[in-house]
Design a protein around this motif. Structure first.
Motif, PDB file in Angstrom:
ATOM      1  N   LYS A  97      -6.656   0.282  -6.676  1.00 21.13           N
ATOM      2  CA  LYS A  97      -7.417   1.517  -6.466  1.00 21.13           C
ATOM      3  C   LYS A  97      -6.466   2.671  -6.183  1.00 21.13           C
ATOM      4  O   LYS A  97      -5.481   2.496  -5.447  1.00 21.13           O
ATOM      5  CB  LYS A  97      -8.394   1.336  -5.303  1.00 21.13           C
ATOM      6  N   GLU A 157      -2.718  -0.575  -3.698  1.00 21.87           N
ATOM      7  CA  GLU A 157      -3.515   0.659  -3.592  1.00 21.87           C
ATOM      8  C   GLU A 157      -2.620   1.877  -3.389  1.00 21.87           C
ATOM      9  O   GLU A 157      -1.720   1.885  -2.542  1.00 21.87           O
ATOM     10  CB  GLU A 157      -4.510   0.546  -2.427  1.00 21.87           C
ATOM     11  N   ASN A 207      -2.061  -6.023  -2.586  1.00 26.11           N
ATOM     12  CA  ASN A 207      -2.564  -4.668  -2.390  1.00 26.11           C
ATOM     13  C   ASN A 207      -1.570  -3.648  -2.945  1.00 26.11           C
ATOM     14  O   ASN A 207      -0.521  -3.390  -2.358  1.00 26.11           O
ATOM     15  CB  ASN A 207      -2.792  -4.417  -0.892  1.00 26.11           C
ATOM     16  N   TRP A 217     -15.515  -0.608 -12.890  1.00 29.40           N
ATOM     17  CA  TRP A 217     -14.862   0.353 -11.994  1.00 29.40           C
ATOM     18  C   TRP A 217     -15.671   1.646 -11.874  1.00 29.40           C
ATOM     19  O   TRP A 217     -15.373   2.490 -11.039  1.00 29.40           O
ATOM     20  CB  TRP A 217     -13.473   0.746 -12.516  1.00 29.40           C
ATOM     21  N   LYS A 220      -8.801  -5.007  -9.403  1.00 35.07           N
ATOM     22  CA  LYS A 220      -9.829  -4.153  -8.793  1.00 35.07           C
ATOM     23  C   LYS A 220      -9.335  -2.713  -8.759  1.00 35.07           C
ATOM     24  O   LYS A 220      -8.457  -2.374  -7.956  1.00 35.07           O
ATOM     25  CB  LYS A 220     -10.112  -4.618  -7.370  1.00 35.07           C
ATOM     26  N   ASP A 252      -7.908  -9.973  -8.952  1.00 33.45           N
ATOM     27  CA  ASP A 252      -8.267  -9.331  -7.678  1.00 33.45           C
ATOM     28  C   ASP A 252      -7.145  -8.485  -7.071  1.00 33.45           C
ATOM     29  O   ASP A 252      -7.168  -8.185  -5.869  1.00 33.45           O
ATOM     30  CB  ASP A 252      -8.730 -10.379  -6.640  1.00 33.45           C
ATOM     31  N   THR A 253      -6.171  -8.084  -7.860  1.00 28.80           N
ATOM     32  CA  THR A 253      -5.136  -7.181  -7.365  1.00 28.80           C
ATOM     33  C   THR A 253      -5.773  -5.816  -7.101  1.00 28.80           C
ATOM     34  O   THR A 253      -6.466  -5.277  -7.973  1.00 28.80           O
ATOM     35  CB  THR A 253      -4.010  -7.019  -8.412  1.00 28.80           C
ATOM     36  N   ASN A 254      -5.544  -5.283  -5.935  1.00 25.15           N
ATOM     37  CA  ASN A 254      -6.133  -3.983  -5.611  1.00 25.15           C
ATOM     38  C   ASN A 254      -5.271  -2.865  -6.192  1.00 25.15           C
ATOM     39  O   ASN A 254      -4.147  -2.629  -5.734  1.00 25.15           O
ATOM     40  CB  ASN A 254      -6.232  -3.839  -4.086  1.00 25.15           C
ATOM     41  N   LYS A 277       0.795  -1.233   0.000  1.00 24.20           N
ATOM     42  CA  LYS A 277       0.000   0.000   0.000  1.00 24.20           C
ATOM     43  C   LYS A 277       0.834   1.295   0.000  1.00 24.20           C
ATOM     44  O   LYS A 277       1.713   1.479   0.844  1.00 24.20           O
ATOM     45  CB  LYS A 277      -0.947   0.004   1.200  1.00 24.20           C
TER      46      LYS A 277
END
Ligand code: SF4
Ligand code: SF4
Length: 276
Positions: A239, A219, A217, A275, A258, A235-237, A199
């Motif tokens: 965002k 993100e 993650n 998205w 994601k 499903d890799t984040n 993150k």
């Protein structure tokens, strides 16, 4: 840092946009899939999905999201479906079941060839790899001629030999990108990042090629100059992450990850409707 340059035109990538309305639904028949991976049921290759209707349309297309069929939503054939459908003209796997097996074999090979073309087309946008552009353009021309020829030519094409040359070129391109980004310390042999939390890290120039990034993650990360060749991004984040100068990303990877409206992706990719 700007690595890609499109000269105001990224139509180079139009040929890879899927046109399901010009296709005989080949992926929904030719491929093996499982419920676990977000498809409607466990299915063997060569058997039509029970949701594929007589016009080769998905009868539950509008419900894929509400039914959580993320495998169906993420799948991207890189344009192989419409190419193969057009190569067979009026005939298709259903109207002539005797050719079905061949159609599916041609489709799978065309998919890999389209993927190679995609990566070679990206090389043509990478400024640090300018010295490789002529070679990449020659390979692209060769593949275009092949894909316009005939199913038998595609089937007999020696993909292993060609693949070695293309892989070498992609490696060389990546080396040039890495030099430009200047982050040699971030190369790693580690490939398993399943569920890993990065993150908000600055990961400029990281080599994620062929890495498992499932549910990792990323993100808020800056992913400039990262190599995503063949990475598994289910499903890799991503965002709020900046992948706008990420290298060797495909539409299938982006569809499977994601993201959100604050995720920046390269100009030649399309933001998935899920998205929005
Ligand atoms: S093979 Fe490609 S074009 Fe055909 S239905 Fe599947 S995704 Fe669409
Ligand atoms: S549910 Fe629809 S998109 Fe998914 S495999 Fe079946 S026909 Fe294809």
């Amino acid at each position: 840092m700007k690595l890609h340059q499109y000269n105001g035109d990224n139509s180079l990538f139009n040929e890879f946009r899927i046109k399901c309305n010009e296709c005989s639904g080949i992926c929904c028949v030719a491929l093996y899939y499982s419920k676990f991976d977000g498809f409607p049921a466990d299915k063997v290759a060569g058997i039509p999905c029970h949701n594929l209707d007589d016009d080769f349309r998905c009868s539950i297309h509008k419900e894929l999201h509400s039914k959580h069929l993320k495998g169906c939503m993420a799948y991207d054939c890189c344009g192989a479906g419409q190419i193969v459908t057009s190569l067979y003209g009026e005939e298709n796997w259903k109207s002539n079941p005797q050719t079905a097996e061949e159609v599916f074999d041609v489709f799978i090979k065309t998919f890999y060839l389209q993927q190679m073309l995609w990566y070679l087309s990206e090389v043509l946008t990478l400024q640090p790899a300018k010295t490789l552009w002529e070679e990449a353009a020659n390979y692209i021309e060769e593949l275009h001629l092949l894909l316009k020829s005939s199913p038998s030519n595609i089937l007999s094409f020696d993909m292993d030999e060609f693949g070695v040359k293309v892989n070498l070129m992609l490696n060389n391109s990546w080396t040039m990108v890495k030099k430009e980004v200047g982050n040699s310390k971030k190369t790693t042999k580690k490939k398993d990042f399943m569920g890993y939390n990065f993150k908000k890290a600055n990961l400029n120039g990281y080599d994620f090629s062929t890495a498992l990034l499932i549910a990792a993650n990323l993100e808020g990360c800056d992913l400039t100059g990262c190599n995503f060749l063949g990475a598994d991004m289910r499903d890799t984040n991503i965002k709020n992450a900046d992948l706008s100068e990420g290298v060797f990303l495909t539409q299938g990877q982006i569809n499977a990850a994601k993201g959100n409206l604050n995720t920046h992706i390269p100009e030649h990719l399309v933001m998935p409707s899920t998205w929005l």
